[in-house]
Design a protein around this motif. Structure first.
Motif, short mmCIF file in Angstrom:
data_model
loop_
_atom_site.label_atom_id
_atom_site.label_comp_id
_atom_site.label_asym_id
_atom_site.label_seq_id
_atom_site.Cartn_x
_atom_site.Cartn_y
_atom_site.Cartn_z
N ASP A 24 35.94 33.69 39.89
CA ASP A 24 35.31 32.37 39.92
C ASP A 24 35.44 31.75 38.53
O ASP A 24 34.93 32.29 37.55
CB ASP A 24 33.83 32.51 40.29
CG ASP A 24 33.07 31.19 40.16
OD1 ASP A 24 33.71 30.14 40.36
OD2 ASP A 24 31.86 31.23 39.86
N LYS A 73 34.65 28.41 37.95
CA LYS A 73 33.87 27.17 37.86
C LYS A 73 32.85 27.21 36.74
O LYS A 73 32.67 26.24 36.00
CB LYS A 73 33.20 26.88 39.21
CG LYS A 73 34.17 26.50 40.33
CD LYS A 73 33.46 26.02 41.56
CE LYS A 73 32.75 27.13 42.29
NZ LYS A 73 33.68 28.13 42.89
N ILE A 115 39.04 23.48 42.18
CA ILE A 115 38.40 23.85 40.92
C ILE A 115 38.70 22.83 39.82
O ILE A 115 37.82 22.45 39.03
CB ILE A 115 38.90 25.25 40.48
CG1 ILE A 115 38.47 26.31 41.51
CG2 ILE A 115 38.36 25.62 39.09
CD1 ILE A 115 39.19 27.63 41.34
N HIS A 133 30.31 29.47 52.30
CA HIS A 133 31.16 30.33 51.48
C HIS A 133 32.48 30.61 52.19
O HIS A 133 33.54 30.67 51.56
CB HIS A 133 30.45 31.64 51.15
CG HIS A 133 29.27 31.47 50.26
ND1 HIS A 133 28.35 32.47 50.03
CD2 HIS A 133 28.82 30.39 49.55
CE1 HIS A 133 27.40 32.04 49.20
NE2 HIS A 133 27.67 30.77 48.91
N ASP A 143 34.99 28.00 51.81
CA ASP A 143 35.58 27.96 50.47
C ASP A 143 36.53 29.14 50.26
O ASP A 143 36.76 29.55 49.12
CB ASP A 143 34.47 27.97 49.42
CG ASP A 143 34.97 27.61 48.03
OD1 ASP A 143 35.91 26.80 47.93
OD2 ASP A 143 34.43 28.15 47.05
N ALA A 173 36.01 32.91 47.80
CA ALA A 173 36.50 32.83 46.43
C ALA A 173 35.40 32.97 45.39
O ALA A 173 34.41 32.25 45.41
CB ALA A 173 37.24 31.51 46.22
N GLY A 174 35.58 33.94 44.47
CA GLY A 174 34.65 34.15 43.38
C GLY A 174 33.35 34.79 43.80
O GLY A 174 32.45 35.01 42.96
N ARG A 175 33.21 35.10 45.07
CA ARG A 175 31.96 35.68 45.57
C ARG A 175 32.16 37.05 46.22
O ARG A 175 31.21 37.83 46.28
CB ARG A 175 31.32 34.74 46.60
CG ARG A 175 31.00 33.35 46.06
CD ARG A 175 30.42 32.47 47.13
NE ARG A 175 29.99 31.19 46.60
CZ ARG A 175 30.68 30.03 46.76
NH1 ARG A 175 31.83 30.04 47.44
NH2 ARG A 175 30.22 28.91 46.25
N PHE A 227 32.48 36.32 38.22
CA PHE A 227 32.14 36.39 39.64
C PHE A 227 30.70 35.95 39.84
O PHE A 227 29.88 36.07 38.93
CB PHE A 227 32.28 37.83 40.15
CG PHE A 227 33.55 38.09 40.90
CD1 PHE A 227 33.57 38.11 42.28
CD2 PHE A 227 34.73 38.32 40.23
CE1 PHE A 227 34.74 38.34 42.98
CE2 PHE A 227 35.91 38.54 40.90
CZ PHE A 227 35.92 38.56 42.29
N GLU A 228 30.40 35.48 41.03
CA GLU A 228 29.01 35.28 41.43
C GLU A 228 28.46 36.63 41.88
O GLU A 228 29.11 37.35 42.63
CB GLU A 228 28.90 34.29 42.58
CG GLU A 228 29.08 32.84 42.18
CD GLU A 228 28.77 31.89 43.33
OE1 GLU A 228 27.91 32.23 44.16
OE2 GLU A 228 29.39 30.82 43.39
#
Length: 814
Positions: free
Chosen positions: A180, A182, A304, A441, A444, A456-458, A546-547
């Motif tokens: 992630d 962002k 992004i 999520h 995404d 993504a990113g999670r 990452f989240e």
């Protein structure tokens, strides 16, 4: 909502001649030799040798080693790219990761630079450092050696070392995921470090081992991220130093600008599109400092980066041409590294890249059309550069995205001949939701590496944890738990001699028992490797991007992500299904031969039994057609594998997700697998991904309907469907797009293409100099045709070719 402002979404006014620098950079990168880079191995190993772990926990010890590398990493400017920083110290480097499979080239250090196919250059000085300083340290410390020392030479390791049963991704990498970016773009790494400092202090006020682990994690994050910021500051310093002696005014301004940007990001927030792109690239360099360079995927870059693009365009600080060039420089940077490949892997699986996947298009978290100007800019850059990296993927939601977008993607495929691949938003989102992913999520999602799906990113998916050869349990069912290629060794359970089976169900049950046993061996090994990773290879830098980890106080490899899963992909699906159908038809339904006669044909590789082989090839049910037995067996295997994998929970608390992509493994595994009941001769390549066997499906409609009918819910890891069309004209594009949309409306998940004829590929093989950089889609990623081994080239040549006008298969003539 869709935010397209471009007057011409094809951006045809910009060709490669519009970007002299990009053209030079592209040609130089593609033509550059691959050089093995020992920089990372030297500094990581040097730190570990000099500093024992006394006083440091595993996470902090690892973070300090990574920081040591980043602080000492060379700040080099190889070319005139608009972006600073490199994965390695070489122009196109193959970094050595001795923790994983770096030692596999130890015996080849003297020859790897001289081999005929895809040589990887190594200087004498670096050879000696590997030979005498680095490799001796790791000989009993890499992942596999550590697992053996912990668990002994257990059956699951023996199966892995044979290669022909399954491959375990954890022996070779921590990878296959989408970070992630962002938060780092919006706040900068200094903000993440500050949060980690505060949470470390908070954790230390607690009691118990859990509080200590949280504090250690936050400490490791600070150490790793500070290393990356220092590396970026070194880039800024070097850019300033070079600018001081630069006599070319344009070049001097470029260096001064890069010095300013690298002084800002990633430490502080990105203030522009240019800074945002540079920030992402430096973060990827940092990730590769910590984890091997395989399928770490940038994700949905058009989403992004769009806020930065939009603001710059409104403020008059960016032009379309500048956005194209900056994006082009990122595309080329993503290709500045490859994997170290030993000779055996080169012969079996050669030609694979690192597969950093970029995803564009589709819908946003609110469920609305997400296509924007950057979507089309990224498609145009892909069309202009025609490079192997990044692996380009376009999402398509046939209810939300426009027909113009769909057809523009098709135009790019026709132009590049192979990219991007297309993904069905409706099916893929539904599949992820079924896996427990929140709807917003799932909307995404981004593609990992080849074709795998990630929130993504999670979600930390480790999507290449297992690569299973489905023909292995088939052969074990045929030989009562043994494999023909390994003689009398009893590998799996004794499920009976097939000649004594009374009906097809008995044979199918034998296959399922062998497959379940083999899957459980692979899962057992993955779990054991996971424990080794937790001890040896914490990933605080990746975790910080990452989240989940910062909220939980837990590294990704300890289940810190919001979602956790392990991926298991499969090789030889179509050949296995066709073999099961052949047994059902030839032995039990039509009684063309006895099981003993079939086995004798297979054991002799059909020598003096050509009539039997032709019957098996031409008169038994084939996956990819409307045959009811083929459809039944394909669905049964898909459903069975799904149930087996989903019944297991991994060491991070997530489920195992089956997938059907094969990279070049379908060629490599085919080369070490004996003859099969579908008439395939010994050591021939398998069909790729989830694609029917070449020549099996006589029409594109039958083929697409058969694959779509498998049902995406049972394929949560993703699939690679490879289709070959003869060359397309502009007038063919709408019809081409209609095929794709019809397939998606039937439930198909993914599709990718090679737009080239049998004759073109045969000529490319015979005269490689005429097609020096021909880009082909293998099974989930693109490769240069000339880089592939002969088996893989032949598999691409013989893939079924369809006419876009009639939809019928075109007969292949040898």
């Amino acid at each position: 909502m869709s935010t397209v402002t471009l007057k011409d979404i094809s951006l045809k006014e910009y060709d490669l001649n519009s970007f002299e620098n990009l053209k030079v950079l592209r040609d130089r990168l593609i033509a550059a030799p691959v050089e093995i880079c020992i920089e990372r191995a030297k500094f990581i190993t040097g730190y570990l040798k000099k500093n024992n772990q006394a006083g440091d926990c595993d996470a902090v010890y690892r973070a300090k080693a990574v920081q040591n590398y980043l602080i000492n990493k060379a700040s080099v400017f190889h070319d005139n790219s608009l972006l600073a920083g490199n994965t390695t110290s070489k122009g196109k480097g193959a970094p050595v990761y001795p923790e994983f499979i770096g030692l596999t080239i130890w015996s080849e250090l003297e020859t790897i630079s001289k081999r005929e196919k895809n040589p990887q250059l190594l200087t004498k000085e670096e050879l000696d450092i590997l030979n005498y300083e680095i490799y001796p340290y790791w000989i009993d410390r890499d992942v596999l050696a550590t697992a053996k020392s912990w668990y002994g030479n257990i059956k699951s390791i023996q199966l892995l070392e044979k290669i022909m049963f399954y491959v375990s991704g954890k022996a070779g990498c921590i990878s296959h995921t989408v970070p992630d970016f962002k938060r780092v773009l919006k706040e900068g790494l200094n903000a993440v470090i500050k949060e980690a400092e505060e949470k470390e202090k908070e954790a230390l006020t607690g009691s118990g081992q859990e509080a200590v682990k949280h504090a250690e994690f936050y400490q490791s994050v600070q150490i790793a991220l500070k290393g990356l910021i220092i590396y970026s500051s070194h880039l800024a310093e070097e850019a300033r130093r070079l600018s001081a002696s630069c006599t070319d005014e344009k070049e001097r301004k470029r260096l001064i600008r890069l010095a300013e940007i690298c002084g800002q990001v990633p430490a502080k927030p990105a203030r522009s599109f240019y800074e945002a792109v540079q920030c992402i690239w430096i973060c990827l360099i940092g990730i590769h400092a910590e984890s091997i360079n395989m399928a770490i995927s940038p994700g949905r870059l058009d989403q992004i980066l769009y806020p930065y693009y939009e603001k710059d365009m409104k403020d008059g600080k960016l032009t379309i041409k500048e956005a194209l060039e900056i994006t082009g420089c990122l595309w080329l940077k993503l290709g500045d590294n490859v994997d170290v490949v030993p000779q055996a892997s080169e012969e079996l699986f050669g030609g694979a890249g690192t597969a950093p996947a970029v995803t564009v298009g589709g819908i946003d978290e609110a469920g609305e059309d997400a296509v924007n100007d950057l979507t089309y800019i990224m498609l145009r850059v892909t069309e202009l550069l025609k490079t192997r990296e990044p692996s380009m993927n376009a999402r398509f939601h046939y209810e939300k995205n426009t027909r113009e977008y769909r057809d523009r993607v098709c135009e790019v495929i026709a132009s590049t001949l192979s990219a991007p691949a297309l993904y069905n938003d409706i099916e893929n989102i539904s599949t992820l939701v079924n896996q427990g992913t929140r709807t917003e999520h799932a909307r995404d999602y981004a593609v990992i590496g080849c074709v795998e799906l990630a929130a993504a990113g999670r979600s930390y998916d480790a999507s290449s944890s297992v690569i299973m050869n489905l023909a292995a349990p088939l052969e074990m069912a045929l030989y009562n738990g043994r494999r023909y290629s390994t003689g009398a060794t009893q590998w799996g359970p004794q499920t009976g001699e097939p000649a004594a089976f009374k009906d097809f169900n008995e044979f199918m049950n034998a296959y399922k028992k062998q497959a379940k046993w083999l899957i459980e061996q692979a899962i057992d090994l993955n779990e054991r490797f996971g424990a080794v990773h937790q001890k040896m290879l914490p990933t605080p830098l990746l975790s910080a991007l990452f989240e989940g980890p910062m909220e939980k106080g837990a590294d990704l490899i300890f289940g810190g992500a919001v979602y956790n899963s392990s991926g298991a992909t499969h090789v030889g699906f179509a050949d296995t299904v066709d073999s099961l159908s052949a047994v059902e038809c030839a032995v039990f339904n039509e009684k063309y031969c006895t099981f003993e006669e079939l086995l004798n044909g297979i054991k002799t590789n059909f020598k003096d039994r050509e009539a039997l082989r032709q019957y098996l090839l031409k008169h038994t049910p084939k996956y990819g057609t409307d045959n009811i037995f083929a459809k039944k067996n394909a669905k049964e295997i898909i459903s069975f594998l799904y149930e087996v994998y989903q019944s297991h929970t991994n060491y991070r608390g997530g489920k195992y997700r089956p997938a059907y992509w094969s990279m070049t493994n379908h060629a490599g595994q085919g080369k070490i697998t004996y003859a099969t009941p579908n008439g395939r001769k010994a050591y021939e390549a398998f069909a790729s991904g989830i694609t029917p066997v070449s020549g099996a499906a006589g029409s594109i409609t039958e083929c697409l309907n058969s694959v779509a009918a498998l049902g995406s819910v049972n394929i949560p890891g993703g699939e690679a469907l490879n289709i070959k069309f003869q060359c397309l004209t502009d007038k063919d594009i709408p019809h081409f797009g209609d095929y794709i949309e019809a397939y998606f409306r039937q439930g198909g998940q993914q599709i990718q293409f090679n737009i080239m004829s049998y004759e073109m590929l045969k000529e490319a093989k015979a005269n490689p100099s005429k097609y020096p950089y021909l880009l082909v889609r293998v099974s989930g990623y693109s490769a240069y045709f000339n880089d592939l081994n002969e088996t893989m080239q032949d598999e691409l040549i013989t893939r079924t070719q369809y006419s876009v006008n009639t939809g019928n298969a075109i007969l292949y003539n040898k």
